[in-house]
Design an enzyme around this catalytic site. Structure first.
Site, PDB file in Angstrom:
ATOM      1  N   LYS A  44      28.966  44.981  42.471  1.00 12.74           N
ATOM      2  CA  LYS A  44      29.469  43.766  42.105  1.00 12.74           C
ATOM      3  C   LYS A  44      31.244  43.646  41.784  1.00 12.74           C
ATOM      4  O   LYS A  44      31.665  44.733  41.885  1.00 12.74           O
ATOM      5  CB  LYS A  44      28.898  43.150  40.626  1.00 12.74           C
ATOM      6  CG  LYS A  44      29.480  43.961  39.381  1.00 12.74           C
ATOM      7  CD  LYS A  44      28.813  43.644  38.055  1.00 12.74           C
ATOM      8  CE  LYS A  44      28.996  44.432  37.052  1.00 12.74           C
ATOM      9  NZ  LYS A  44      28.614  44.145  35.847  1.00 12.74           N
ATOM     10  N   TYR A 279      62.373  42.892  30.954  1.00 20.32           N
ATOM     11  CA  TYR A 279      62.596  41.776  30.040  1.00 20.32           C
ATOM     12  C   TYR A 279      62.511  41.961  28.542  1.00 20.32           C
ATOM     13  O   TYR A 279      61.694  42.870  28.048  1.00 20.32           O
ATOM     14  CB  TYR A 279      61.230  40.725  30.290  1.00 20.32           C
ATOM     15  CG  TYR A 279      61.456  40.010  31.718  1.00 20.32           C
ATOM     16  CD1 TYR A 279      62.574  39.197  32.195  1.00 20.32           C
ATOM     17  CD2 TYR A 279      60.349  40.178  32.411  1.00 20.32           C
ATOM     18  CE1 TYR A 279      62.622  38.471  33.500  1.00 20.32           C
ATOM     19  CE2 TYR A 279      60.390  39.585  33.739  1.00 20.32           C
ATOM     20  CZ  TYR A 279      61.389  38.586  34.271  1.00 20.32           C
ATOM     21  OH  TYR A 279      61.532  38.267  35.432  1.00 20.32           O
ATOM     22  N   MET A 327      55.556  40.983  36.843  1.00 22.60           N
ATOM     23  CA  MET A 327      54.706  40.305  37.740  1.00 22.60           C
ATOM     24  C   MET A 327      54.660  41.256  38.865  1.00 22.60           C
ATOM     25  O   MET A 327      53.540  41.587  39.278  1.00 22.60           O
ATOM     26  CB  MET A 327      55.053  38.887  38.075  1.00 22.60           C
ATOM     27  CG  MET A 327      53.997  38.426  38.918  1.00 22.60           C
ATOM     28  SD  MET A 327      54.263  36.589  39.390  1.00 22.60           S
ATOM     29  CE  MET A 327      54.071  35.814  37.827  1.00 22.60           C
TER      30      MET A 327
END
Length: 396
Positions: A44, A279, A327
């Site tokens: 899965k 950041y 990101m």
């Protein structure tokens, strides 16, 4: 499904290397541990991020008797595109009303039923298809998730017996799932085994003769031989990852991690003391140093919760994420070392080259290793080694 057959000639920003030789060896080790039972390879979630089509073929080649998926859509793709023998049994268990029941019946999938609504839908699909459905009845023995409650079990079994008598379905299995098998000695384990035996006995009392009875997941396969019954369902252990540190390490069970995640450094630069990094400037350099830019981030599945803690092997040394994971990238403090741009940064692997493991990243992020490998995203190509199907066309 995330599939890449071979490394292209151009360097990759990042890649997840999938060692199918290790996977086949894991299948054989798990079969030996549960030698009295058949083995289901659970593929899965795109084989826990490893690539379902390639993994499924390798697992069947190594002796897996069944394949398991959560959703019917996953199972239907395996049947249509997996290149598997027609006799390969594929089971799927996460259904919602209006699901592709008829397609599943026509594809000879084993479908799981946990309640009367699902039984009615699969019977309707079998009538429409003009053929018998393969059905497995799931019992809730204490997990409190999917599955039929003991108080409703007699009714569900009776309705299944009636449908089987009418030639609309064949009950191929009775099954359940542990809540705490990854916690050896937890009192719920014995309670669930007792409940499972009682619910199997009720099914047999009403005349069902299931082909397989199964409750053992990876931790139970590894540590609870009394739970093996006719079939064991191996998920995370198949990929060479321990279900939990309490159960044991992969090496304790003769397993080897299958995925290695690596990237190429995008930049190495000198910075002065007191330089903020990423950041929020949650990390500032304690002295003059070198910083390395690793071009993967949370869009690739690198957990942001591992900011300031995630380990990386660069130039033979463990480094730690400096500041926040962004990101698309994160930074490591190289402590004055000067590897060239393009040098390899290994986030995790088997651990036998000194690199971190998925478990190390799980500890850094406060999660489990299942999540670390499963969340690696589609921007990271999978590169297969020791693949017996390398001359085939790549899967799309």
């Amino acid at each position: 499904m995330t599939e890449t057959a071979l490394l292209p000639t151009a360097p990759l920003r990042a890649h997840a290397q999938i060692d199918l030789g290790a996977l086949r060896a894991n299948v054989r080790a798990l079969r030996e541990r549960a030698s009295g039972a058949r083995l289901m390879a659970v593929v899965k979630a795109d084989a826990y991020g490893h690539g379902a089509l390639r993994v499924a073929r390798a697992a069947v080649d190594a002796g897996a008797d069944w394949l398991g998926t959560a959703t019917p859509e996953e199972a239907l793709v395996l049947r249509a595109r997996g290149g598997l023998p027609a006799s390969t049994r594929i089971m799927c268990w996460l259904w919602t009303p209006g699901g592709p029941w008829r397609e599943a019946v026509e594809a000879d999938l084993d479908v799981s039923v946990s309640g009367m609504w699902a039984l009615r839908e699969v019977v309707r699909a079998a009538r429409g298809a003009g053929r018998s459905a393969r059905v497995q009845l799931k019992a809730d023995t204490g997990l409190g998730r999917n599955g039929c409650q003991p108080g409703d079990w007699e009714e569900l079994v009776g309705a299944a017996v009636e449908a089987e008598g009418a030639g609309l379905l064949r009950v191929t299995g009775v099954w359940s799932h542990f809540a705490c098998a990854d916690e050896p000695g937890h009192p719920s384990i014995a309670l669930q085994l007792t409940a499972f035996r009682e619910m199997v006995a009720e099914a047999e009392r009403q005349g069902l003769r299931p082909e397989v009875r199964h409750i053992a997941n990876s931790p139970a396969t590894l540590t609870l031989p009394e739970s093996h019954f006719d079939l064991v369902r191996t998920g995370i252990a198949l990929y060479g990852i321990s279900p939990s540190p309490e159960v044991g390490t992969p090496a304790d069970f003769g397993l080897r991690p299958v995925m290695t995640l690596a990237a190429s450094l995008a930049l190495v630069k000198h910075v002065p003391a007191g330089h903020g990094v990423s950041y929020g400037h949650h990390y500032t350099t304690p002295g003059g140093t070198t910083l390395g830019l690793v071009p993967v981030g949370y869009a690739d599945g690198i957990p942001r919760h591992a900011s300031g803690a995630g380990p990386v092997l660069i130039g033979g040394k463990w480094r730690t994420v400096a500041g926040r994971i962004a990101m698309d990238q994160f930074v490591v403090d190289l402590g004055g070392d000067e590897p060239e741009a393009g040098a390899e940064a290994v986030l995790f692997g088997a651990g036998d080259r000194g690199e971190p493991t998925a478990e190390d990243w799980a500890q850094a992020a406060g999660t489990i290793a299942y999540e670390i490998v499963t969340r690696i995203g589609t921007r990271v190509p999978r590169v297969y080694v020791d693949d017996e199907h390398v001359n085939e066309q790549p899967d799309g």
